[in-house]
Design a protein around this motif. Structure first.
Motif, PDB file in Angstrom:
ATOM      1  N   ALA A  51      85.502  28.568  74.461  1.00 46.44           N
ATOM      2  CA  ALA A  51      85.009  29.763  73.784  1.00 46.44           C
ATOM      3  C   ALA A  51      83.961  30.501  74.601  1.00 46.44           C
ATOM      4  CB  ALA A  51      84.426  29.378  72.425  1.00 46.44           C
ATOM      5  N   TRP A  52      83.310  29.804  75.505  1.00 46.23           N
ATOM      6  CA  TRP A  52      82.185  30.354  76.257  1.00 46.23           C
ATOM      7  C   TRP A  52      82.617  31.065  77.527  1.00 46.23           C
ATOM      8  CZ3 TRP A  52      78.428  27.299  79.775  1.00 46.23           C
ATOM      9  CH2 TRP A  52      77.266  28.053  79.998  1.00 46.23           C
ATOM     10  N   LEU A  53      83.638  30.525  78.211  1.00 45.65           N
ATOM     11  CA  LEU A  53      84.052  31.064  79.510  1.00 45.65           C
ATOM     12  C   LEU A  53      85.043  32.207  79.318  1.00 45.65           C
ATOM     13  CD1 LEU A  53      84.513  27.749  81.516  1.00 45.65           C
ATOM     14  CD2 LEU A  53      82.562  29.298  81.526  1.00 45.65           C
ATOM     15  N   PRO A  54      84.784  33.377  79.904  1.00 41.55           N
ATOM     16  CA  PRO A  54      85.667  34.542  79.710  1.00 41.55           C
ATOM     17  C   PRO A  54      87.092  34.272  80.181  1.00 41.55           C
ATOM     18  CG  PRO A  54      83.602  35.190  80.753  1.00 41.55           C
ATOM     19  CD  PRO A  54      83.630  33.685  80.767  1.00 41.55           C
ATOM     20  N   ALA A  55      88.046  34.859  79.494  1.00 45.06           N
ATOM     21  CA  ALA A  55      89.456  34.690  79.867  1.00 45.06           C
ATOM     22  C   ALA A  55      89.733  35.261  81.249  1.00 45.06           C
ATOM     23  CB  ALA A  55      90.345  35.358  78.823  1.00 45.06           C
ATOM     24  N   GLY A  56      88.957  36.273  81.671  1.00 41.18           N
ATOM     25  CA  GLY A  56      89.193  36.910  82.969  1.00 41.18           C
ATOM     26  C   GLY A  56      88.487  36.251  84.137  1.00 41.18           C
ATOM     27  N   LEU A  57      87.952  35.051  83.926  1.00 39.53           N
ATOM     28  CA  LEU A  57      87.208  34.384  84.997  1.00 39.53           C
ATOM     29  C   LEU A  57      88.078  34.119  86.225  1.00 39.53           C
ATOM     30  CD1 LEU A  57      84.390  33.273  85.575  1.00 39.53           C
ATOM     31  CD2 LEU A  57      85.133  31.085  84.636  1.00 39.53           C
ATOM     32  N   GLY A  58      89.331  33.760  85.996  1.00 41.47           N
ATOM     33  CA  GLY A  58      90.234  33.510  87.111  1.00 41.47           C
ATOM     34  C   GLY A  58      90.487  34.762  87.932  1.00 41.47           C
ATOM     35  N   ALA A  59      90.573  35.911  87.244  1.00 38.72           N
ATOM     36  CA  ALA A  59      90.786  37.172  87.962  1.00 38.72           C
ATOM     37  C   ALA A  59      89.593  37.500  88.853  1.00 38.72           C
ATOM     38  CB  ALA A  59      91.032  38.301  86.959  1.00 38.72           C
ATOM     39  N   LEU A  60      88.378  37.193  88.373  1.00 35.83           N
ATOM     40  CA  LEU A  60      87.196  37.396  89.211  1.00 35.83           C
ATOM     41  C   LEU A  60      87.267  36.529  90.458  1.00 35.83           C
ATOM     42  CD1 LEU A  60      84.351  38.406  89.848  1.00 35.83           C
ATOM     43  CD2 LEU A  60      83.455  36.634  88.318  1.00 35.83           C
ATOM     44  N   ALA A  61      87.675  35.273  90.298  1.00 36.62           N
ATOM     45  CA  ALA A  61      87.809  34.384  91.451  1.00 36.62           C
ATOM     46  C   ALA A  61      88.828  34.926  92.453  1.00 36.62           C
ATOM     47  CB  ALA A  61      88.216  32.986  90.983  1.00 36.62           C
ATOM     48  N   THR A  62      89.928  35.459  91.943  1.00 36.23           N
ATOM     49  CA  THR A  62      90.957  36.006  92.825  1.00 36.23           C
ATOM     50  C   THR A  62      90.438  37.219  93.595  1.00 36.23           C
ATOM     51  OG1 THR A  62      92.708  35.229  91.330  1.00 36.23           O
ATOM     52  CG2 THR A  62      93.286  36.976  92.887  1.00 36.23           C
ATOM     53  N   ARG A  63      89.660  38.079  92.917  1.00 36.94           N
ATOM     54  CA  ARG A  63      89.094  39.247  93.590  1.00 36.94           C
ATOM     55  C   ARG A  63      88.069  38.834  94.649  1.00 36.94           C
ATOM     56  NH1 ARG A  63      89.344  41.432  88.281  1.00 36.94           N
ATOM     57  NH2 ARG A  63      87.107  41.185  87.912  1.00 36.94           N
ATOM     58  N   ASP A  84      78.110  38.621  87.497  1.00 37.17           N
ATOM     59  CA  ASP A  84      77.843  37.568  86.505  1.00 37.17           C
ATOM     60  C   ASP A  84      79.162  37.007  85.968  1.00 37.17           C
ATOM     61  OD1 ASP A  84      77.086  35.963  84.427  1.00 37.17           O
ATOM     62  OD2 ASP A  84      75.871  37.457  83.396  1.00 37.17           O
ATOM     63  N   PRO A  85      79.493  35.737  86.252  1.00 33.05           N
ATOM     64  CA  PRO A  85      80.787  35.192  85.810  1.00 33.05           C
ATOM     65  C   PRO A  85      80.881  34.970  84.312  1.00 33.05           C
ATOM     66  CG  PRO A  85      79.459  33.478  86.839  1.00 33.05           C
ATOM     67  CD  PRO A  85      78.720  34.766  87.045  1.00 33.05           C
ATOM     68  N   LEU A  86      79.765  35.070  83.604  1.00 39.16           N
ATOM     69  CA  LEU A  86      79.793  34.922  82.150  1.00 39.16           C
ATOM     70  C   LEU A  86      79.617  36.253  81.446  1.00 39.16           C
ATOM     71  CD1 LEU A  86      77.726  31.643  81.691  1.00 39.16           C
ATOM     72  CD2 LEU A  86      80.185  31.932  82.001  1.00 39.16           C
ATOM     73  N   GLY A  87      79.656  37.328  82.210  1.00 38.81           N
ATOM     74  CA  GLY A  87      79.511  38.661  81.643  1.00 38.81           C
ATOM     75  C   GLY A  87      80.855  39.326  81.413  1.00 38.81           C
ATOM     76  N   ALA A  88      80.870  40.646  81.536  1.00 37.09           N
ATOM     77  CA  ALA A  88      82.106  41.412  81.337  1.00 37.09           C
ATOM     78  C   ALA A  88      82.919  41.374  82.624  1.00 37.09           C
ATOM     79  CB  ALA A  88      81.773  42.848  80.939  1.00 37.09           C
ATOM     80  N   VAL A  89      83.567  40.235  82.888  1.00 35.90           N
ATOM     81  CA  VAL A  89      84.240  40.025  84.174  1.00 35.90           C
ATOM     82  C   VAL A  89      85.392  40.995  84.399  1.00 35.90           C
ATOM     83  CG1 VAL A  89      83.565  37.612  84.407  1.00 35.90           C
ATOM     84  CG2 VAL A  89      85.617  38.191  83.125  1.00 35.90           C
ATOM     85  N   ALA A  90      85.968  41.521  83.318  1.00 34.84           N
ATOM     86  CA  ALA A  90      87.080  42.463  83.485  1.00 34.84           C
ATOM     87  C   ALA A  90      86.636  43.739  84.182  1.00 34.84           C
ATOM     88  CB  ALA A  90      87.692  42.794  82.130  1.00 34.84           C
ATOM     89  N   ASP A  91      85.338  44.062  84.092  1.00 37.65           N
ATOM     90  CA  ASP A  91      84.818  45.303  84.666  1.00 37.65           C
ATOM     91  C   ASP A  91      84.109  45.089  86.008  1.00 37.65           C
ATOM     92  OD1 ASP A  91      85.670  46.636  82.357  1.00 37.65           O
ATOM     93  OD2 ASP A  91      83.806  46.151  81.310  1.00 37.65           O
ATOM     94  N   VAL A  92      84.142  43.870  86.528  1.00 32.59           N
ATOM     95  CA  VAL A  92      83.423  43.577  87.770  1.00 32.59           C
ATOM     96  C   VAL A  92      84.060  44.327  88.940  1.00 32.59           C
ATOM     97  CG1 VAL A  92      82.982  41.778  89.479  1.00 32.59           C
ATOM     98  CG2 VAL A  92      82.486  41.365  87.077  1.00 32.59           C
ATOM     99  N   ASP A  93      83.220  45.006  89.713  1.00 33.17           N
ATOM    100  CA  ASP A  93      83.668  45.764  90.880  1.00 33.17           C
ATOM    101  C   ASP A  93      83.131  45.073  92.132  1.00 33.17           C
ATOM    102  OD1 ASP A  93      84.376  47.549  92.813  1.00 33.17           O
ATOM    103  OD2 ASP A  93      83.161  49.218  92.050  1.00 33.17           O
TER     104      ASP A  93
END
Length: 254
Positions: free
Chosen positions: A119-131, A164-173
């Protein structure tokens, strides 16, 4: 502090793993091994790892003995004293994997922690790692020095930071962050500890330890506090030489 086990991530795709036993415990291990792409085989096949999910005690102990005699590392389900390795509870944010282990002593506790982290880790965390992986050439070009690169990433991934990996990772640039001039930890920070318990560290203190390149510790600072620093940070007892490059954190008990 001594680790009871060294956590490792092992690539099993296409590799044989022995699985012995029947019933739900064996099926649960079979599903886990299938997810990892392992080739599940019987005891007669050569393999580096084996899982023994035999319910009958004497038969399980005998199977573990036979496998260990062949130099095979064994996981014995519900028998931590017979285990060479254990399988953790897993939070999957591909390619990010978070593993929670208790050395086999409480699978229920590991499962409860996994549910909280899900519940704590964003679903998009993997996408951040890929970027971040795709940006590695640009990151190395921007910060050719490994220490400077590590400090830049540490500052960017802090709470509220641009990565921030626990923030709005979908919007990370990531590209936008690389193009900007991000502040990085440098200099000397002195932390006076009011408690030997690492859980009493403030967020600011924990962040400084996590980003430190060098930790100087006065007498009385417990190992549990030092363990909160990065594994590759230099640790030196007081008195120590003048600070060098990067961030130095000095720890003293109140």
């Amino acid at each position: 502090m001594t680790l009871h086990s060294l956590p490792l991530f092992v690539r099993l795709a296409g590799r044989p793993v022995i699985l012995l036993g029947t019933g739900e415990p064996a099926e649960a291990k079979r599903r886990l091994l299938d997810r990892a792409g392992a080739v599940i085989v019987g005891e007669e096949v050569d393999a580096a790892l084996a899982v023994v999910a035999i319910e009958e005690e004497d038969a399980a102990v005998a199977a573990v003995g036979r496998l260990r005699a062949r130099g095979i590392l064994v996981n014995a389900v519900d028998r931590p004293e017979l285990c060479d390795f254990t399988t953790p509870a897993i939070v999957d944010r591909d390619p990010v994997l978070v593993a929670i282990g208790t050395g086999g002593v409480s699978a229920g506790l590991a499962a409860a922690l996994r549910q909280r982290l899900e519940a704590w880790l964003p679903a998009g965390l993997g996408a951040l790692a890929t970027r971040l992986h795709a940006a590695r050439p640009a990151l190395r070009a921007r910060y050719p020095d490994g220490g400077e690169r590590r400090r830049a990433l540490g500052a960017a991934m802090a709470a509220g930071g641009p990565l921030d990996p626990l923030g709005a990772v979908a919007d990370v640039d990531v590209d936008g962050w690389l193009a900007a001039d991000q502040p990085r930890g440098r200099g000397h920070v002195r932390i006076t500890l009011g408690s030997p318990d690492p859980d009493d560290l403030t967020l600011r203190q924990a962040r400084a330890l996590a980003n430190a390149d060098r930790v100087i510790h006065h007498p009385g600072v417990p190992a549990a506090i030092l363990d909160r620093a990065r594994a590759d940070a230099a640790r030196e007892a007081w008195p120590a030489a003048a600070a060098g490059e990067g961030l130095t954190v000095e720890l003293v008990m109140a």
